[in-house]
Design a protein around this motif. Structure first.
Motif, PDB file in Angstrom:
ATOM      1  N   LEU A   1      36.963  -3.532   3.286  1.00 24.39           N
ATOM      2  CA  LEU A   1      36.859  -2.121   3.648  1.00 24.39           C
ATOM      3  C   LEU A   1      35.933  -1.387   2.702  1.00 24.39           C
ATOM      4  O   LEU A   1      35.140  -0.537   3.111  1.00 24.39           O
ATOM      5  CB  LEU A   1      38.245  -1.479   3.579  1.00 24.39           C
TER       6      LEU A   1
ATOM      7  N   LYS B   1      40.877   9.125   9.859  1.00 28.36           N
ATOM      8  CA  LYS B   1      41.470   8.262  10.873  1.00 28.36           C
ATOM      9  C   LYS B   1      41.991   6.978  10.244  1.00 28.36           C
ATOM     10  O   LYS B   1      43.112   6.544  10.524  1.00 28.36           O
ATOM     11  CB  LYS B   1      40.439   7.953  11.963  1.00 28.36           C
ATOM     12  N   GLU B   2      41.150   6.443   9.358  1.00 24.07           N
ATOM     13  CA  GLU B   2      41.555   5.210   8.685  1.00 24.07           C
ATOM     14  C   GLU B   2      42.902   5.416   7.967  1.00 24.07           C
ATOM     15  O   GLU B   2      43.815   4.609   8.083  1.00 24.07           O
ATOM     16  CB  GLU B   2      40.465   4.819   7.686  1.00 24.07           C
TER      17      GLU B   2
ATOM     18  N   VAL C   1      45.795   6.019  10.601  1.00 22.91           N
ATOM     19  CA  VAL C   1      46.214   4.800  11.294  1.00 22.91           C
ATOM     20  C   VAL C   1      47.020   3.916  10.361  1.00 22.91           C
ATOM     21  O   VAL C   1      48.089   3.407  10.719  1.00 22.91           O
ATOM     22  CB  VAL C   1      44.974   4.038  11.831  1.00 22.91           C
ATOM     23  N   LYS C   2      46.524   3.771   9.156  1.00 20.12           N
ATOM     24  CA  LYS C   2      47.225   2.899   8.212  1.00 20.12           C
ATOM     25  C   LYS C   2      48.632   3.418   7.940  1.00 20.12           C
ATOM     26  O   LYS C   2      49.583   2.655   7.841  1.00 20.12           O
ATOM     27  CB  LYS C   2      46.447   2.808   6.902  1.00 20.12           C
ATOM     28  N   LYS C   3      48.717   4.751   7.792  1.00 23.17           N
ATOM     29  CA  LYS C   3      50.044   5.312   7.529  1.00 23.17           C
ATOM     30  C   LYS C   3      50.959   5.100   8.729  1.00 23.17           C
ATOM     31  O   LYS C   3      52.128   4.768   8.580  1.00 23.17           O
ATOM     32  CB  LYS C   3      49.925   6.800   7.203  1.00 23.17           C
ATOM     33  N   THR C   4      50.408   5.290   9.925  1.00 24.19           N
ATOM     34  CA  THR C   4      51.188   5.089  11.139  1.00 24.19           C
ATOM     35  C   THR C   4      51.695   3.655  11.220  1.00 24.19           C
ATOM     36  O   THR C   4      52.814   3.388  11.634  1.00 24.19           O
ATOM     37  CB  THR C   4      50.314   5.384  12.371  1.00 24.19           C
TER      38      THR C   4
ATOM     39  N   LEU D   1      45.831  12.402  11.893  1.00 25.12           N
ATOM     40  CA  LEU D   1      45.404  11.841  13.168  1.00 25.12           C
ATOM     41  C   LEU D   1      44.925  12.923  14.122  1.00 25.12           C
ATOM     42  O   LEU D   1      44.103  12.678  14.979  1.00 25.12           O
ATOM     43  CB  LEU D   1      46.540  11.041  13.800  1.00 25.12           C
TER      44      LEU D   1
END
Lengths: 225, 787
Positions: free
Chosen positions: B8, B321-322, B325-328, B414
């Motif tokens: 990443l 977003k990254e 998404v990772k947290k989600t 998000l």
């Protein structure tokens, strides 16, 4: 599996207070496929965010698999999310710097799954979603339908017991949309509980049950046969 | 997980190329600056610390109470070392030694070979006390005999062809100015003295022999102090505090009268960096420059880290977003923090590679400025420090973004809503302000240091240092000063000439106490030949110069104005002081650096004075006259060649430290501004990109290019303005303090500060303006079509 009672969520700005959710109570059993519908601003997404442990309610109770989680600490919520819940978003939310395979692999990394097992699981789910040939592409190189299939693949790769889908077909044309709905149905038939927020009556027909919200309240609940 | 993070990081670098390069350049340059300063600081710190006895090795100093406060001297009485060794059981070794540069160079003669060399007389345990690498000979024995001489390897090789079997051979030493010589036997050979040693000498002779030569034996008593260094080494386990108490009371017991003197000790390793005493207590020294440059290194790194923080948080919206998404997906805060820290640490290690290359490239230049021989060698301390500095830099740079980004709430993220709290905004603004504050501070410092150095160069010193050469007289020139000087003055191109004992610039400033009607002041003496004041261009306020017409002049003196003022003399000319009569009063002249006030000074007439010969050359003909001088000297002194120096060089050498600070401050100010501007460049570029659509819409609605430039640049310009306002009082205090170390200094004028502010704002605005202008010229349809 999910039982909420008298759930409340209030958004406050300097001038006004908006009740996004007002005394919402509902229960979802394991293996159910539930659609939540309603006009824009009725509180659908707020409800879904709370169900997905991304947001906290201001009042009421929320039991997930028999445990109260309404105000669980972030660490516990993160733990539950990664073990039990898969998310599918309208805007796919794929990480642009990661390839298809890497995006799908991400939840497994957070679960601490070993590298070999991860590769196997990713391959299997990509195969199932018929996107294997695109595994090394980046999201922006794919069509909307393909991106959503990747998003679904990512949501199911760790076999969660619950999938939360927020307008999963919203950005797709009808044939791609249908494909995604078929996928969700298949997953549901294999035992996964699905809660989906949608605007589309057509999509809602795939669900066992429809819950209609208006101004933060459940106004109608009916089953599809 | 690590592999994933690295991937990443790599792709993020690729995606945000501008940011990547700004961070890379900033951190590389910052690290290069910090590493260079580290090398310098480490070298300074290592001075005199390599002796095996460090920790137990002390130099004995003497505090003397005078009318002007306590005067601390490194010079002590010749009998002190032996008395200490006898009376204090804590002491394992004690030795007296002549201080560095006490003599002009000696001549060493062995068979046909003659070499010039720096001499030191030292007590017999000198080589036990200091770890000068004794290659041949036994430390207990090398100085046990009065005819002993210990040579450096280089001198031994120069005299005997090889150092291998020098021991046992015979060498004669001669002191140039007087007819002093002695034949000695080589008892030992020592290896090269490390560059980080305050003491540099070519051979060591027995201090007992020196006492004999100077006939000090009979006259030594406790009432006399002296110029000699006294070193002691304590026994292992000896109580230092107890030793200090005992030694401070020693003179009180020895002295019957004049009890205003006390001994104190300083760890020898502290001498180089903490060499200054004010009113009897340590008051710093070179350590101040070490601290100053360490602070500069930290500041430059902080400025580079701030860029990293600012750009990382500014572009956070691009990575939301990254994060979301990772947290989600259940990523914990720790794993996100770890990822961002890994990113910044990796970044700083990449920067380290470039920094090392930069340091390697710039070290020769840096060495030329600082007069050091620093090198990038792979020594453990350097490797560890470089890694440590890099790691800390990486963690510092990544800390704020890591905690800021990982703390965002997934739902907000998000939805693309960046919390953008007021606190975050202020943090970023605060960082820019801090960065520019430091830059302005650097600019003001550079400016003021340059002005002060220019002032030092142009100040009327009360004598004319230009066009004077001097040299040490030896042989016939030293033995027949009258004839030598008379013939010298007749050479075409020579305006005047005279001789003196010792040196003129920066004479040992502690002075000799002199008493008149109960008032006692320290006075600097200089024994000079006829025509010295004329040669130097010192003018008289009253009275007359020394002249051969007056037979009694050899017991008469010329004093300076400071002397008259200190003793409060009413009609100085004709007064009798300690058997010497004042015949003239010279106008004050700066024989010390401009750091010091002009102090009482006495010229004594010594018609035989010919140790150092000063010659004033006619302007415009210096080169030919020097050629003539060299031929004349060799003719007068067969077999000898003339080694001369310009008096101006000595004068300039007094400000070597300031000049170095000036040059280095210039470079580091440049660095600070460069890195700060890189940060501004990045921020503006980012703002322009983020507001691309807004700019497009505004342009479609008819906004002018100027209004767009204003839109993009006004915020940052204001921040730079605030930085300047905050920097001015801080820089005022800093430069005022620095200037206070000079007794004679420039006045601080407003335009130094305003000018610095103007430079900062111009450079900043050029950086911002160029970016904003570019953004304002973009075709709006392109930005609007994107969506």
């Amino acid at each position: 599996m999910i039982k909420i009672e008298n759930l409340e969520k209030i958004y406050r700005t300097e001038e006004v207070q908006t009740k996004a959710l007002n005394n919402v109570s509902l229960a979802v059993k394991e293996g159910e496929f539930v659609a939540i519908m309603g006009p824009s601003g009725c509180g659908k997404s707020t409800l879904l965010n709370i169900l997905g442990l991304l947001d906290e309610p201001d009042g009421g109770s929320f039991a997930f698999a028999g445990t109260e989680v309404a105000h669980a600490p972030e660490r516990r919520r993160a733990e539950l999310r990664k073990k039990h819940i898969g998310f599918v978003f309208q805007s796919f939310n794929l990480i642009e710097e990661l390839t298809v395979a890497e995006n799908v692999e991400l939840p497994l990394i957070y679960l601490g799954v070993g590298a070999t097992e991860r590769k196997e699981k990713v391959a299997k789910v990509l195969e199932k979603m018929q996107i294997m040939h695109r595994r090394n592409h980046f999201p922006q190189q794919l069509s909307g339908g393909q991106q959503q299939r990747v998003a679904v693949a990512r949501a199911v790769v760790n076999s969660p017991s619950l999938i939360l889908a927020d307008e999963p077909t919203g950005n797709l044309d009808s044939s791609n949309g249908n494909e995604v709905m078929e996928l969700l149905t298949e997953l549901n038939e294999a035992g996964t509980t699905i809660i989906m927020v949608t605007h589309s009556e057509h999509d809602a027909r795939y669900a066992h049950r429809v819950i209609r919200l208006l101004d933060g309240q459940v106004v109608l609940e009916h089953a599809h046969v | 997980m690590l592999q994933h993070s690295l991937l990443l990081i790599y792709r993020n670098f690729k995606r945000f190329k501008t940011t990547f390069f700004i961070n890379l350049v900033g951190l590389s340059v910052g690290l290069a600056g910090a590493l260079t300063i580290y090398l310098w600081v480490h070298d300074e710190w290592s001075f005199d610390r390599y002796h095996a006895t460090t920790g137990r090795l002390f130099q004995v100093l003497e505090n003397q109470r005078t009318a002007e406060g306590i005067n601390t001297k490194y010079g002590t009485a010749p009998l002190l070392a032996e008395a200490l060794a006898e009376e204090m059981p804590e002491i394992k070794y004690a030795a007296a030694a002549t201080p560095p540069k006490f003599f002009p160079k000696f001549l060493l003669v062995a068979k046909e070979k003659i070499v010039r060399a720096d001499a030191k007389f030292a007590g017999k345990d000198f080589f036990h006390i200091f770890s000068y690498n004794l290659l041949q000979g036994d430390a207990s024995q090398v100085l046990a005999n009065k005819t002993a001489v210990v040579l450096s390897q280089e001198m031994a090789a120069a005299l005997f062809g090889t150092a291998a079997n020098a021991v046992g051979k015979t060498v004669e030493w001669q002191m140039g100015m007087a007819d002093l010589k002695q034949t000695c036997i080589v008892t030992g050979v020592f290896g090269p003295i490390p560059a980080n040693s305050t003491e540099q000498f070519d051979f060591v002779l027995s201090f007992d022999a020196f006492k004999d030569i100077m006939k000090m034996g009979e006259s030594m008593n406790w009432a006399e102090d002296g110029p000699f260094n006294t070193f002691v080494v304590l026994h292992e386990g000896a109580e230092e505090a107890q030793f200090r108490t005992k030694i401070s009371g020693l003179l009180q017991r020895k002295l019957t009268t004049n009890k205003e003197r006390a001994l104190l000790v300083q760890p020898y390793a502290d001498k180089y960096l903490h060499g200054e005493y004010t009113n009897g207590v340590p008051s710093g020294g070179r350590i101040e420059y070490v601290q100053l440059f360490s602070a500069i290194a930290v500041f430059i790194l902080v400025i580079a880290c701030i860029n990293f923080m600012n750009l990382a948080t500014a572009k956070a919206s691009r990575r939301l977003k990254e994060i979301g998404v990772k947290k989600t997906l259940g990523a914990g805060r720790f794993s996100l923090v770890a990822q961002y820290l890994a990113e910044s640490v990796l970044m700083s290690f990449i920067a380290l590679l470039i920094a090392l290359a930069l340091v390697e490239l710039l070290l020769p230049q840096f060495n030329a400025i600082t007069g050091k021989q620093l090198a990038l060698a792979f020594k453990p301390h350097l490797v560890l420090s470089a890694l440590g500095i890099t790691l800390i830099t990486g963690l510092l740079a990544g800390s704020y973004p890591a905690f800021y980004l990982s703390g965002l709430r997934p739902v907000e993220v998000l939805k693309g809503r960046l919390a953008g709290s007021v606190a975050d905004l202020w943090t970023r603004k605060g960082l820019v302000v801090f960065q520019f504050m430091l830059s302005v501070l650097f600019i003001v410092c550079v400016w003021v240091v340059q002005r002060q150095i220019a002032f030092v160069q142009s100040k009327d010193l009360g004598y004319d240092r230009n066009g004077i050469v001097y040299f040490e007289a030896a042989g016939n020139a030293a033995q027949q000063p009258k004839t030598f000087l008379a013939e010298l003055k007749r050479l075409p191109g020579v305006v005047n000439a005279s001789g003196m004992w010792g040196s003129f610039v920066a004479t040992n400033a502690s002075g000799v106490p002199m008493e008149w009607q109960g008032r006692k002041i320290p006075v600097n003496h200089l024994g000079v030949n006829y025509d010295m004041l004329e040669t130097l261009g010192i003018t008289l306020k009253e009275g007359r110069n020394f002249s051969p017409q007056f037979r009694t002049d050899s017991v008469q003196i010329i004093v300076n104005e400071a002397f008259v003022a200190s003793l409060g003399l009413q009609n100085p000319v004709g007064q009798l002081l300690e058997n010497r009569r004042i015949v003239g009063v010279a106008k004050d002249f700066h024989y010390e650096s401009l750091h010091e006030k002009v102090k009482p000074f006495i010229f004594r007439l010594e018609p035989l004075a010919a140790g150092t010969i000063l010659v004033r050359l006619a302007p415009g003909r210096e080169q030919e006259t020097i050629g003539r001088l060299q031929r004349f000297y060799s003719a007068f002194n067969p077999g000898q060649t003339l080694t001369y120096h310009f008096l101006d060089e000595d004068y300039q050498a007094q400000y070597a430290a300031e000049r170095r600070v000036g040059v280095l401050a210039q470079y580091f100010a440049g660095l600070a501004i460069l890195i700060s501007c890189l940060g501004l460049f990045g921020l503006t570029a980012f703002t322009a990109e983020r507001r691309r659509k807004e700019i497009g819409i505004r342009k479609v609605l008819g906004a002018s290019e100027f209004s767009i430039v204003y839109l993009l640049s006004s915020d940052l310009t204001k921040l730079v303005g605030v930085a300047i306002l905050l920097a001015l009082p801080v820089s005022y205090v800093v430069v005022k303090r620095w200037l206070e170390s000079f007794e004679y200094r420039i006045a601080l004028e407003a335009w130094y500060f305003l000018g610095a502010g103007l430079v900062a704002v111009s450079v900043a605005w050029l950086t911002i303006g160029a970016q904003a202008w570019k953004a304002s010229r973009a075709n709006p349809t392109l930005s609007l079509r994107d969506e």
